[in-house]
Each structure stands twice: as C-alpha cells, then as structure tokens.
Design a protein around this motif. Structure first.
Motif, mmCIF file in Angstrom:
data_model
loop_
_atom_site.group_PDB
_atom_site.id
_atom_site.type_symbol
_atom_site.label_atom_id
_atom_site.label_comp_id
_atom_site.label_asym_id
_atom_site.label_seq_id
_atom_site.Cartn_x
_atom_site.Cartn_y
_atom_site.Cartn_z
ATOM 1 N N SER A 7 0.827 -1.198 0.000
ATOM 2 C CA SER A 7 0.000 0.000 0.000
ATOM 3 C C SER A 7 0.867 1.255 0.000
ATOM 4 O O SER A 7 2.021 1.233 0.444
ATOM 5 N N SER A 9 0.350 3.364 1.992
ATOM 6 C CA SER A 9 0.400 3.614 3.437
ATOM 7 C C SER A 9 1.398 2.710 4.151
ATOM 8 O O SER A 9 1.470 2.719 5.378
ATOM 9 N N GLU A 12 3.355 3.559 7.610
ATOM 10 C CA GLU A 12 2.747 4.667 8.367
ATOM 11 C C GLU A 12 2.706 4.380 9.865
ATOM 12 O O GLU A 12 2.986 5.253 10.673
ATOM 13 N N CYS A 42 -4.191 5.656 7.351
ATOM 14 C CA CYS A 42 -5.333 5.139 6.581
ATOM 15 C C CYS A 42 -6.329 4.413 7.485
ATOM 16 O O CYS A 42 -6.010 4.017 8.609
ATOM 17 N N ASP A 44 -7.647 1.410 7.429
ATOM 18 C CA ASP A 44 -7.300 0.053 7.857
ATOM 19 C C ASP A 44 -6.370 0.073 9.063
ATOM 20 O O ASP A 44 -6.538 -0.690 10.010
ATOM 21 N N TYR A 79 0.855 -3.450 4.641
ATOM 22 C CA TYR A 79 1.100 -2.240 5.432
ATOM 23 C C TYR A 79 2.382 -2.282 6.243
ATOM 24 O O TYR A 79 2.821 -1.263 6.772
#
Length: 83
Positions: A7, A9, A12, A42, A44, A79
């Motif tokens: 992702s 993201s 993060e 995000c 999720d 992620y």
C-alpha cells in the motif's frame, strides 16, 4: 492469480510508533489513538490502532499487540509491521 501490492500507506504505523517513543518509555492507548489521528493514517491502520485494549504500553508490548492485529488481518505485507 492476483499479485499483492504494498500500500501507499506502507510504514505509516512505524512512523507513529517512532514518534510515540521518541522521548517516552511508556504510552497509553489514548496516546496511540491520538498520534494515529494526528498522522492521519489510513482507515485500515486506524482499525488496528482502535483494537488496542486500554492500558499502558512499553514499545515492545505495543509493537507485539499491533503486530498481532496486523497478522490477524493478514496485512503484514501490505502495510508492514512495527518494531
């Protein structure tokens, strides 16, 4: 067969953990939730943070708890995990 992609993201949550433990040895669940909102992670990953039980965490304990939830959702590749 669909290929998994990382992702945008990815990583993060690691930035959130690094920020929280820059000068602290323990953080509260509320600190983690507020930092995640501040970093605008995000949806999720906010879900992962919101799964944290109330309490005080060392870095090791927080990472173990977050990684457990990430693994439970099978989102480690997408992620990333935290350390």
């Amino acid at each position: 067969m669909a290929l998994l992609k990382r992702s945008e993201s990815y990583g993060e949550l690691q930035r959130v953990v690094d920020y929280l433990f820059k000068d602290a040895q323990f953080v509260e669940r509320l600190d983690v939730v507020l930092a995640a909102e501040t970093f605008d992670i995000c949806a999720d990953l906010r879900e992962i943070v919101n799964l944290l039980p109330p309490g005080s965490y060392t870095r090791i304990a927080l990472c173990a708890q977050l990684n457990s939830s990430i693994a439970g959702h099978a989102w480690g590749y997408v992620y990333g995990t935290v350390e």
